[in-house]
Design a protein around this motif. Structure first.
Motif, mmCIF file in Angstrom:
data_model
loop_
_atom_site.group_PDB
_atom_site.id
_atom_site.type_symbol
_atom_site.label_atom_id
_atom_site.label_comp_id
_atom_site.label_asym_id
_atom_site.label_seq_id
_atom_site.Cartn_x
_atom_site.Cartn_y
_atom_site.Cartn_z
ATOM 1 N N ILE A 103 0.911 -1.295 -0.085
ATOM 2 C CA ILE A 103 0.072 0.004 -0.046
ATOM 3 C C ILE A 103 1.034 1.222 -0.018
ATOM 4 O O ILE A 103 1.962 1.291 0.460
ATOM 5 C CB ILE A 103 -0.943 0.040 1.275
ATOM 6 N N THR A 133 -4.107 0.622 -3.520
ATOM 7 C CA THR A 133 -4.656 1.039 -2.348
ATOM 8 C C THR A 133 -4.993 -0.487 -1.639
ATOM 9 O O THR A 133 -5.088 -1.582 -2.546
ATOM 10 C CB THR A 133 -5.954 1.649 -2.520
ATOM 11 N N THR A 134 -5.263 -0.706 -0.646
ATOM 12 C CA THR A 134 -5.775 -1.750 0.048
ATOM 13 C C THR A 134 -6.768 -2.955 -0.703
ATOM 14 O O THR A 134 -6.699 -3.865 -1.170
ATOM 15 C CB THR A 134 -6.129 -1.925 1.276
ATOM 16 N N LEU A 151 0.158 -5.057 4.048
ATOM 17 C CA LEU A 151 -0.832 -4.057 4.532
ATOM 18 C C LEU A 151 -0.764 -3.494 5.798
ATOM 19 O O LEU A 151 0.112 -3.830 6.567
ATOM 20 C CB LEU A 151 -2.053 -5.006 4.582
ATOM 21 N N CYS A 155 -7.672 -4.109 8.690
ATOM 22 C CA CYS A 155 -8.457 -3.595 7.215
ATOM 23 C C CYS A 155 -9.507 -4.813 7.284
ATOM 24 O O CYS A 155 -9.562 -5.846 7.915
ATOM 25 C CB CYS A 155 -7.355 -3.783 6.378
ATOM 26 N N CYS A 157 -9.849 -7.506 5.301
ATOM 27 C CA CYS A 157 -9.074 -8.476 4.836
ATOM 28 C C CYS A 157 -9.890 -9.979 4.692
ATOM 29 O O CYS A 157 -8.954 -10.854 4.785
ATOM 30 C CB CYS A 157 -7.675 -8.755 5.350
ATOM 31 N N THR A 162 -3.759 -13.691 7.196
ATOM 32 C CA THR A 162 -2.929 -12.569 7.445
ATOM 33 C C THR A 162 -1.794 -13.026 8.641
ATOM 34 O O THR A 162 -2.116 -13.923 9.542
ATOM 35 C CB THR A 162 -3.859 -11.459 8.041
ATOM 36 N N HIS A 203 -7.677 4.929 0.920
ATOM 37 C CA HIS A 203 -6.447 4.579 1.747
ATOM 38 C C HIS A 203 -6.973 4.315 3.021
ATOM 39 O O HIS A 203 -7.832 4.827 3.900
ATOM 40 C CB HIS A 203 -5.795 5.814 1.789
ATOM 41 N N CYS A 204 -6.305 3.049 3.447
ATOM 42 C CA CYS A 204 -6.994 2.750 4.704
ATOM 43 C C CYS A 204 -6.447 3.519 6.056
ATOM 44 O O CYS A 204 -7.269 3.623 7.066
ATOM 45 C CB CYS A 204 -6.350 1.191 5.025
#
Length: 309
Positions: A103, A133-134, A151, A155, A157, A162, A203-204
Motif C-alpha cells: 500500500i 490501495t488496500t 498491508l 483492514c 481482509c 494474515t 486509503h486505509c
C-alpha cells in the motif's frame, strides 16, 4: 462426460464477477473486451445455462446460478493453480517469481529495505512489486494476480490469511507554532479542536484516522463524523499541507522514521488514547501452496521492524 470449462473461461468469469464491468475485467485478464464477452457467452453455451441477466441493460448482473458458479470457479481455479505451485515449492523453496503488493502509506518507506533483505537472504527469488490501495490489492490477490501483500491492519481482509509483523505507532504532526507543540503527547479526544488533513478515499489510513477521530467530540456538537478540510494523495502531500498550516494530521511512525519530515517546519507528537497504532502485516490467499514460504518471509521481514516498535 460433461465438457469442462477451461481455466481461461474461469478467469474471465471470476474477473467479471469481481469487477462487474466488462472493460475493467478484460483489462485485468489482458484481453480485449470482445474476447472476454465472447468467452463468457461460450461458457454459457457450454453449460447450457444463463450466467448473466441481460435484461437490465448495460449493467453487469449475475443470475443466482451465475453467482454460485462464479464462487465455484474461484475455488476450482485456485485449486488448479495450486498444482504446479505446490510442485515448484517442494522442488526449490523460496525461488521463482514473487508478486508482492504494497500500500502507498508503507511502500515508499519499506520497499528499499524489503528489496535489499530479500535479495540478500533469497537471491533466487524473482521479486516484482505493485503499489496500490488496500481494496485494489486485495482484488488482485483474489484474482491470482498477486501472491502476497504488505498491508496496514486492521483492514477488511476477509478471505485472506494474515500474518502480523509489528505495530507502527501513530503520531500527530503539526506546524512548529501549533498549540499542541507544548504537549508531550496529543490525546485522541482533542483532535477535533483543529482541522484535520486526511488521506483521500480508498486509503486505509483515512479509515484508521476517522476511527480515532470518532473518539473526539465534534466542535459543532452534532453527531456523525465531520469531513476533513483537506485530503491528500500521499503522505508527502499531507506533510506539505500541514507545513502550510492547513491542519494537523495523523502520521505513522514508519514514515517519520524514514525522514518524511526532514527539513520541514513540522513537529511530531505521539498520539495518546485508544488504538493509537496500526499493524504492519502480510496477507495471502488461504491454503496457498506457498504458505510455508510466506511464513518464512514473514520472519525475515519482521527483522525490519524499528527497535521502538
Amino acid at each position: 462426460m460433461l465438457p469442462l470449462p477451461s481455466a481461461q473461461q474461469l478467469r474471465y468469469l471470476i474477473a467479471l464477477s469481481e469487477l462487474r464491468h466488462f472493460g475493467r475485467a478484460a483489462a485485468v485478464c489482458a484481453v480485449t473486451q470482445s474476447t472476454l464477452s465472447a468467452g463468457i457467452m461460450a461458457l454459457e453455451r457450454q453449460l447450457d445455462a444463463p450466467l448473466l441477466d441481460r435484461t437490465v441493460g448495460k449493467k453487469v448482473v449475475f443470475t443466482p446460478l451465475g453467482h454460485e458458479i462464479a464462487l465455484k470457479a474461484r475455488q476450482a481455479l485456485a485449486a488448479l493453480e495450486a498444482v504446479p505451485q505446490l510442485a515448484a515449492a517442494a522442488r526449490t523453496p523460496l525461488t521463482g517469481p514473487l508478486r508482492l503488493g504494497v500500500i502507498p502509506t508503507i511502500g515508499p518507506f519499506l520497499i528499499p529495505s524489503t528489496v535489499r533483505i530479500l535479495h540478500e537472504h533469497f537471491p533466487r527469488l524473482l521479486l516484482s512489486l505493485t503499489e496500490d490501495t488496500t481494496e485494489h490489492l486485495l482484488e488482485k490477490l483474489s484474482l491470482g494476480q498477486l501472491d502476497m501483500l504488505v498491508l496496514a491492519m486492521p483492514c477488511l481482509c476477509d478471505g485472506t490469511e494474515t500474518h502480523p509483523l509489528w505495530q507502527d505507532p501513530f503520531y500527530v504532526i503539526m506546524p512548529t507554532n501549533h498549540p499542541f507543540a507544548a504537549l508531550k503527547s496529543v490525546p485522541a479526544e482533542r483532535l477535533s479542536e483543529y482541522n484535520m488533513v486526511m488521506m483521500e478515499d480508498g486509503h486505509c489510513l483515512r479509515e484508521q484516522t476517522l476511527a480515532i477521530c470518532r473518539q473526539s467530540p465534534s466542535r459543532s456538537g452534532s453527531e456523525g463524523e465531520s469531513e476533513p478540510t483537506f485530503t491528500a494523495m500521499s503522505l508527502h502531500s499531507m506533510a506539505e499541507m500541514v507545513e502550510l498550516g492547513l491542519g494537523i494530521a495523523i502520521m505513522p511512525a514508519l514514515a517519520i522514521e524514514n525522514g518524511i519530515l526532514k527539513n520541514r517546519a513540522i513537529l511530531a507528537r505521539p498520539l495518546a488514547g485508544g488504538a493509537t497504532w496500526r499493524t504492519i502485516g502480510l496477507a495471502w490467499r488461504p491454503r496457498s501452496p506457498r504458505a510455508a514460504d510466506f511464513t518464512t518471509l514473514a520472519g525475515t521481514l519482521r527483522t525490519l521492524a524499528p527497535h521502538t516498535a
